[in-house]
Design a protein around this motif. Structure first.
Motif, PDB file in Angstrom:
ATOM      1  N   ARG A  19       0.813  -1.214   0.000  1.00 28.34           N
ATOM      2  CA  ARG A  19       0.000   0.000   0.000  1.00 28.34           C
ATOM      3  C   ARG A  19       0.846   1.262   0.000  1.00 28.34           C
ATOM      4  O   ARG A  19       0.460   2.270  -0.578  1.00 28.34           O
ATOM      5  N   SER A  20       2.016   1.212   0.659  1.00 26.33           N
ATOM      6  CA  SER A  20       2.850   2.412   0.698  1.00 26.33           C
ATOM      7  C   SER A  20       4.244   2.048   1.185  1.00 26.33           C
ATOM      8  O   SER A  20       4.465   0.983   1.790  1.00 26.33           O
ATOM      9  N   GLY A  67      -4.294   9.921  -3.050  1.00 20.89           N
ATOM     10  CA  GLY A  67      -3.644   8.652  -3.309  1.00 20.89           C
ATOM     11  C   GLY A  67      -3.198   7.896  -2.071  1.00 20.89           C
ATOM     12  O   GLY A  67      -2.695   6.780  -2.181  1.00 20.89           O
ATOM     13  N   GLU A  68      -3.384   8.475  -0.889  1.00 25.27           N
ATOM     14  CA  GLU A  68      -2.972   7.808   0.351  1.00 25.27           C
ATOM     15  C   GLU A  68      -4.166   7.159   1.042  1.00 25.27           C
ATOM     16  O   GLU A  68      -5.318   7.506   0.791  1.00 25.27           O
ATOM     17  N   GLN A  69      -3.888   6.235   1.930  1.00 22.75           N
ATOM     18  CA  GLN A  69      -4.882   5.719   2.857  1.00 22.75           C
ATOM     19  C   GLN A  69      -4.201   5.433   4.185  1.00 22.75           C
ATOM     20  O   GLN A  69      -2.990   5.213   4.236  1.00 22.75           O
ATOM     21  N   GLN A  70      -4.981   5.461   5.261  1.00 25.58           N
ATOM     22  CA  GLN A  70      -4.398   5.296   6.581  1.00 25.58           C
ATOM     23  C   GLN A  70      -5.379   4.604   7.521  1.00 25.58           C
ATOM     24  O   GLN A  70      -6.576   4.919   7.517  1.00 25.58           O
ATOM     25  N   LEU A  71      -4.864   3.664   8.288  1.00 26.59           N
ATOM     26  CA  LEU A  71      -5.655   3.025   9.334  1.00 26.59           C
ATOM     27  C   LEU A  71      -5.403   3.746  10.648  1.00 26.59           C
ATOM     28  O   LEU A  71      -4.254   3.975  11.023  1.00 26.59           O
ATOM     29  N   VAL A  72      -6.467   4.102  11.348  1.00 19.64           N
ATOM     30  CA  VAL A  72      -6.369   4.760  12.651  1.00 19.64           C
ATOM     31  C   VAL A  72      -7.098   3.894  13.666  1.00 19.64           C
ATOM     32  O   VAL A  72      -8.270   3.561  13.489  1.00 19.64           O
ATOM     33  N   VAL A  73      -6.407   3.510  14.724  1.00 21.57           N
ATOM     34  CA  VAL A  73      -7.022   2.756  15.815  1.00 21.57           C
ATOM     35  C   VAL A  73      -7.299   3.728  16.951  1.00 21.57           C
ATOM     36  O   VAL A  73      -6.376   4.293  17.538  1.00 21.57           O
ATOM     37  N   THR A  92     -10.502   3.465   8.685  1.00 24.62           N
ATOM     38  CA  THR A  92      -9.602   3.413   7.547  1.00 24.62           C
ATOM     39  C   THR A  92      -9.959   4.575   6.637  1.00 24.62           C
ATOM     40  O   THR A  92     -11.063   4.634   6.095  1.00 24.62           O
ATOM     41  N   LEU A  93      -9.032   5.515   6.496  1.00 27.60           N
ATOM     42  CA  LEU A  93      -9.271   6.708   5.705  1.00 27.60           C
ATOM     43  C   LEU A  93      -8.827   6.477   4.269  1.00 27.60           C
ATOM     44  O   LEU A  93      -7.723   5.992   4.021  1.00 27.60           O
ATOM     45  N   SER A  94      -9.698   6.820   3.331  1.00 29.34           N
ATOM     46  CA  SER A  94      -9.375   6.699   1.918  1.00 29.34           C
ATOM     47  C   SER A  94      -8.641   7.951   1.453  1.00 29.34           C
ATOM     48  O   SER A  94      -8.247   8.806   2.250  1.00 29.34           O
ATOM     49  N   THR A  95      -8.494   8.089   0.162  1.00 29.30           N
ATOM     50  CA  THR A  95      -7.766   9.199  -0.435  1.00 29.30           C
ATOM     51  C   THR A  95      -8.371  10.556  -0.087  1.00 29.30           C
ATOM     52  O   THR A  95      -9.591  10.693   0.004  1.00 29.30           O
ATOM     53  N   ASP A  96      -7.520  11.549   0.146  1.00 27.17           N
ATOM     54  CA  ASP A  96      -7.935  12.942   0.333  1.00 27.17           C
ATOM     55  C   ASP A  96      -9.081  13.057   1.343  1.00 27.17           C
ATOM     56  O   ASP A  96     -10.142  13.611   1.043  1.00 27.17           O
ATOM     57  N   ARG A 132      -9.750  10.729  -8.256  1.00 27.96           N
ATOM     58  CA  ARG A 132      -9.711  10.930  -6.811  1.00 27.96           C
ATOM     59  C   ARG A 132      -8.386  10.451  -6.219  1.00 27.96           C
ATOM     60  O   ARG A 132      -7.970  10.933  -5.157  1.00 27.96           O
ATOM     61  N   TYR A 133      -7.729   9.503  -6.877  1.00 33.17           N
ATOM     62  CA  TYR A 133      -6.567   8.834  -6.295  1.00 33.17           C
ATOM     63  C   TYR A 133      -5.246   9.277  -6.905  1.00 33.17           C
ATOM     64  O   TYR A 133      -4.209   8.698  -6.588  1.00 33.17           O
TER      65      TYR A 133
END
Length: 336
Positions: A35-36, A115-121, A129-133, A280-281
């Motif tokens: 993913r990154s 183009g990014e995504q991030q998991l936040v606990v 889980t945040l998608s792009t932008d 979007r990505y």
């Protein structure tokens, strides 16, 4: 590398060192790393320090990860708050080696770039889980857990807490849940001058209801959803006392959350809609020249998000179009 990515890497290392290791698990881990660059770096650091982090043993870390509540739909897995805290200990220890907590996290603000995504606990064990932008603000209070989705898209896996409902606010609506899985997407003005809000329920039950006095993208009355439902709200960008138009359907859930796998899935979509989704990505936009002449073209298939050129070339082959890359964009037009 964020604390959440380091914690995710720690759990992957624990699972891969346990007795349930399988080829499928290895493929899922490889997909996570792809993913990154931050994911790959976190996995490498956790692997290197697995045996040397004080207070974290193979047995204790695997015990935490092995008790994960697995869900087979799309290969998802999640941890409860206590179990996650145990498994994340290795990730926190790795962070102590030089990666500090971000100030924005202290303020409850989380965001991703294009183009990014991030998991936040979250502290209550819920996962976003945040998608792009995407940009969200989190406030976990004693009576209510609240997330304000300011723009973008996020998938929420809510830890059960009967005393504190989990509420996502977006566009004048709020989604109220206790323990469930759902996705919320808030998009800016679309073709035709409308903002849109979409709520898709994957597990459990939620209610979508208007926020008092907020207006905008809010249903006239509360809508109770069951698993598999999607509610889409759209409203004119301007106009006094306008009401949102609400539509309910049951989409392909795998398609809705395909972005988690860095994929975009189209099923007989218009070319214009497919291009808008791919854009979007990526910071390299696809531009349709003579869009009226391409209006009747349809797109189906699975495409890698963030790769505008590959998508454009695939569509060009499919429909006999011309592709030209210039000035930081990819142009699609009819072949001469």
């Amino acid at each position: 590398m964020t604390p959440e990515i380091a914690a995710e890497a720690a759990v992957w290392v624990a699972r891969l060192h346990g007795p349930q290791r399988s080829r499928q698990m290895e493929l899922e881990c490889l997909a996570w790393q792809q993913r990154s660059a931050a994911h790959r770096e976190a996995f490498e650091r956790c692997t290197d320090t697995w045996q040397s982090v004080p207070g974290v043993t193979l047995a204790s870390a695997f015990a935490a990860s092995a008790s994960a509540e697995r869900s087979r739909g799309g290969g998802r897995w999640r941890l409860g708050p206590v179990r996650w805290a145990s498994a994340a200990a290795l990730g926190v220890a790795v962070l102590a080696g030089g990666v500090g907590y971000q100030h924005w996290r202290d303020r409850g603000l989380y965001f991703t770039g294009v183009g990014e995504q991030q998991l936040v606990v979250l502290d209550d064990g819920s996962r976003m889980t945040l998608s792009t932008d995407t940009r969200v603000r989190v406030a976990l209070g004693p009576q209510r857990r609240e997330v304000a989705l300011q723009n973008g898209e996020a998938l929420f896996e809510v830890a059960k807490d009967a005393r504190r409902p989990f509420v996502v606010r977006a566009g004048g609506s709020e989604v109220v849940a206790l323990g469930t899985v759902f996705a919320v997407r808030l998009a800016g003005p679309q073709p035709g001058g409308q903002d849109t809000l979409a709520v898709t329920l994957i597990e459990g039950q939620v209610a979508v209801q208007p926020v008092a006095g907020a207006g905008g993208l809010a249903p006239p009355a509360a809508v109770t959803m069951v698993a598999g439902d999607r509610v889409r709200l759209s409203a004119p960008a301007a106009g006094p006392d306008h009401r949102a138009k609400a539509e309910r359907d049951r989409p392909n859930l795998d398609q809705v959350v395909a972005w988690k796998r860095s994929e975009a899935v189209f099923d007989d979509s218009s070319l214009a809609d497919a291009v808008a989704e791919m854009n979007r990505y990526s910071r390299t936009p696809i531009v349709l020249l003579q869009p009226a002449g391409l209006a009747g073209l349809r797109v189906s298939g699975v495409y890698r998000t963030g790769d505008s050129a590959a998508f454009a070339h695939a569509v060009a082959v499919l429909h006999g179009l011309r592709v030209q890359e210039q000035a930081g964009r990819v142009e699609l037009s009819k072949a001469q």
